[in-house]
Design a protein around this motif. Structure first.
Motif, PDB file in Angstrom:
ATOM      1  N   ARG A   1       2.267 -13.744  19.062  1.00 21.71           N
ATOM      2  CA  ARG A   1       2.188 -12.442  19.719  1.00 21.71           C
ATOM      3  C   ARG A   1       2.833 -11.397  18.813  1.00 21.71           C
ATOM      4  N   LEU A   2       2.064 -10.377  18.463  1.00 18.52           N
ATOM      5  CA  LEU A   2       2.573  -9.293  17.623  1.00 18.52           C
ATOM      6  C   LEU A   2       2.609  -8.005  18.435  1.00 18.52           C
ATOM      7  N   VAL A   3       3.757  -7.346  18.433  1.00 14.59           N
ATOM      8  CA  VAL A   3       3.895  -6.044  19.064  1.00 14.59           C
ATOM      9  C   VAL A   3       3.994  -5.029  17.936  1.00 14.59           C
ATOM     10  N   ALA A   4       2.943  -4.239  17.753  1.00 16.91           N
ATOM     11  CA  ALA A   4       2.920  -3.230  16.697  1.00 16.91           C
ATOM     12  C   ALA A   4       3.592  -1.969  17.216  1.00 16.91           C
ATOM     13  N   ASP A   5       4.742  -1.634  16.644  1.00 16.81           N
ATOM     14  CA  ASP A   5       5.486  -0.432  17.032  1.00 16.81           C
ATOM     15  C   ASP A   5       4.970   0.743  16.212  1.00 16.81           C
ATOM     16  N   PHE A   6       4.251   1.646  16.872  1.00 16.49           N
ATOM     17  CA  PHE A   6       3.624   2.785  16.209  1.00 16.49           C
ATOM     18  C   PHE A   6       4.452   4.062  16.321  1.00 16.49           C
ATOM     19  N   SER A   7       5.719   3.963  16.695  1.00 12.72           N
ATOM     20  CA  SER A   7       6.520   5.173  16.876  1.00 12.72           C
ATOM     21  C   SER A   7       6.722   5.940  15.570  1.00 12.72           C
ATOM     22  N   ALA A   8       6.537   5.296  14.421  1.00 13.43           N
ATOM     23  CA  ALA A   8       6.684   5.972  13.121  1.00 13.43           C
ATOM     24  C   ALA A   8       5.328   6.190  12.444  1.00 13.43           C
TER      25      ALA A   8
ATOM     26  N   VAL B   1       0.863  -1.171   0.000  1.00 10.24           N
ATOM     27  CA  VAL B   1       0.000   0.000   0.000  1.00 10.24           C
ATOM     28  C   VAL B   1       0.899   1.221   0.000  1.00 10.24           C
ATOM     29  N   PRO B   2       0.748   2.108  -0.964  1.00  5.87           N
ATOM     30  CA  PRO B   2       1.562   3.327  -0.951  1.00  5.87           C
ATOM     31  C   PRO B   2       1.314   4.110   0.334  1.00  5.87           C
ATOM     32  N   GLY B   3       2.389   4.533   0.958  1.00 13.92           N
ATOM     33  CA  GLY B   3       2.275   5.351   2.163  1.00 13.92           C
ATOM     34  C   GLY B   3       2.309   4.578   3.464  1.00 13.92           C
ATOM     35  N   LEU B   4       2.373   3.245   3.421  1.00 13.21           N
ATOM     36  CA  LEU B   4       2.412   2.450   4.646  1.00 13.21           C
ATOM     37  C   LEU B   4       3.406   1.314   4.475  1.00 13.21           C
ATOM     38  N   ARG B   5       4.233   1.125   5.484  1.00 13.30           N
ATOM     39  CA  ARG B   5       5.182   0.016   5.459  1.00 13.30           C
ATOM     40  C   ARG B   5       5.049  -0.759   6.763  1.00 13.30           C
ATOM     41  N   VAL B   6       4.933  -2.063   6.659  1.00 13.65           N
ATOM     42  CA  VAL B   6       4.853  -2.957   7.807  1.00 13.65           C
ATOM     43  C   VAL B   6       6.025  -3.911   7.682  1.00 13.65           C
ATOM     44  N   GLU B   7       6.871  -3.937   8.716  1.00 12.14           N
ATOM     45  CA  GLU B   7       8.113  -4.698   8.631  1.00 12.14           C
ATOM     46  C   GLU B   7       8.378  -5.405   9.952  1.00 12.14           C
ATOM     47  N   VAL B   8       8.738  -6.672   9.916  1.00  5.70           N
ATOM     48  CA  VAL B   8       9.115  -7.395  11.124  1.00  5.70           C
ATOM     49  C   VAL B   8      10.522  -6.940  11.489  1.00  5.70           C
ATOM     50  N   ALA B   9      10.643  -6.272  12.635  1.00  8.20           N
ATOM     51  CA  ALA B   9      11.923  -5.703  13.039  1.00  8.20           C
ATOM     52  C   ALA B   9      12.702  -6.617  13.982  1.00  8.20           C
TER      53      ALA B   9
ATOM     54  N   ALA C   1       6.793 -11.243  17.612  1.00  2.94           N
ATOM     55  CA  ALA C   1       7.462 -10.404  16.612  1.00  2.94           C
ATOM     56  C   ALA C   1       7.128  -8.951  16.858  1.00  2.94           C
ATOM     57  N   VAL C   2       8.146  -8.096  16.760  1.00  5.37           N
ATOM     58  CA  VAL C   2       7.931  -6.653  16.784  1.00  5.37           C
ATOM     59  C   VAL C   2       7.711  -6.237  15.343  1.00  5.37           C
ATOM     60  N   VAL C   3       6.567  -5.646  15.087  1.00  4.03           N
ATOM     61  CA  VAL C   3       6.183  -5.238  13.744  1.00  4.03           C
ATOM     62  C   VAL C   3       6.228  -3.715  13.687  1.00  4.03           C
ATOM     63  N   THR C   4       7.184  -3.178  12.947  1.00  2.00           N
ATOM     64  CA  THR C   4       7.297  -1.734  12.792  1.00  2.00           C
ATOM     65  C   THR C   4       6.307  -1.270  11.735  1.00  2.00           C
ATOM     66  N   VAL C   5       5.483  -0.302  12.103  1.00  2.61           N
ATOM     67  CA  VAL C   5       4.507   0.263  11.179  1.00  2.61           C
ATOM     68  C   VAL C   5       4.945   1.693  10.898  1.00  2.61           C
ATOM     69  N   GLU C   6       5.115   2.040   9.613  1.00  2.00           N
ATOM     70  CA  GLU C   6       5.538   3.382   9.224  1.00  2.00           C
ATOM     71  C   GLU C   6       4.559   3.954   8.228  1.00  2.00           C
ATOM     72  N   GLY C   7       4.063   5.153   8.518  1.00  2.00           N
ATOM     73  CA  GLY C   7       3.151   5.838   7.614  1.00  2.00           C
ATOM     74  C   GLY C   7       1.831   6.130   8.292  1.00  2.00           C
ATOM     75  N   GLU C   8       0.953   6.767   7.548  1.00  2.00           N
ATOM     76  CA  GLU C   8      -0.360   7.134   8.072  1.00  2.00           C
ATOM     77  C   GLU C   8      -1.328   5.974   7.900  1.00  2.00           C
ATOM     78  N   ILE C   9      -2.122   5.739   8.930  1.00  4.09           N
ATOM     79  CA  ILE C   9      -3.125   4.680   8.867  1.00  4.09           C
ATOM     80  C   ILE C   9      -4.477   5.371   8.732  1.00  4.09           C
ATOM     81  N   ASP C  10      -5.060   5.232   7.558  1.00  2.00           N
ATOM     82  CA  ASP C  10      -6.328   5.890   7.264  1.00  2.00           C
ATOM     83  C   ASP C  10      -7.174   4.985   6.384  1.00  2.00           C
ATOM     84  N   LEU C  11      -8.187   5.550   5.770  1.00  2.00           N
ATOM     85  CA  LEU C  11      -9.106   4.792   4.930  1.00  2.00           C
ATOM     86  C   LEU C  11      -8.389   4.005   3.836  1.00  2.00           C
ATOM     87  N   HIS C  12      -7.313   4.551   3.305  1.00  2.00           N
ATOM     88  CA  HIS C  12      -6.607   3.921   2.189  1.00  2.00           C
ATOM     89  C   HIS C  12      -5.644   2.811   2.612  1.00  2.00           C
TER      90      HIS C  12
END
Length: 174
Positions: free
Chosen positions: A99-106, A54-62, A69-80
């Motif tokens: 167990r997933l830990v979603a890292d929302f720092s980005a 999805v353009p504008g969002l990156r999900v990566e196992v860090a 797993a720590v899952v780094t989420v980067e970008g805006e989370i919206d309708l798209h």
């Protein structure tokens, strides 16, 4: 020089699409894709099939620790991008992470659609013995989680390392 005509959508298929035409051809709209999922550390591999982006969002196992797993989420989370985030989290659980830990720092922005996607992913994982925790939430997002009562549904942590450490402390010793 071709004439460019703008007309109103006339079929359900065209609603929401770009209906600017050059003579008789309709311009095409790009397809929506799920977020990119990558695995940087050892442990269960990322999903074996190709992951949509999805353009504008990156999900990566860090980071991986056991079945967490720590899952780094980067970008805006919206309708798209919300459906892509939900799909990526469900896919990672299906790949073997309980167990997933979603890292929302980005994540600079998360709207109600994003919260709905998190709840949908959490419900899917919980029904199959998994869990989602959230780390690194910004103050405005934390306020939204508290207003909606979702802070009771998702364990919240200051950062991803704290989340992993809290999981290790609650794990049975071997």
């Amino acid at each position: 020089m071709p004439t460019v005509k703008i007309r109103a959508a006339t079929t359900p298929r065209e609603v929401g699409a770009n209906v600017m035409t050059e003579e008789t051809r309709t311009a095409r709209r790009t397809a929506r894709r799920a977020p990119e999922v990558r695995c940087r550390a050892g442990g269960p591999a990322a999903p074996s099939r190709p992951v949509r982006r999805v353009p504008g969002l990156r999900v990566e196992v860090a980071r991986v620790r056991g079945d967490a797993a720590v899952v780094t989420v980067e970008g805006e989370i919206d309708l798209h991008t919300a459906d892509g985030l939900r799909a990526a989290l469900v896919e990672l659980h299906a790949a073997g992470f309980r167990r997933l830990v979603a890292d929302f720092s980005a994540v600079p922005f998360c709207d109600a659609t994003g919260l709905g996607a998190l709840v949908a992913a959490r419900n899917h994982l919980a029904a199959r013995g998994g869990e989602i925790e959230i780390a690194g939430v910004r103050p405005a997002q934390l306020r939204l989680l508290r207003i909606t009562g979702l802070h009771r549904l998702f364990p919240l942590h200051a950062d991803a390392m704290t989340a992993l450490a809290s999981g290790d402390a609650s794990a049975p010793s071997r």
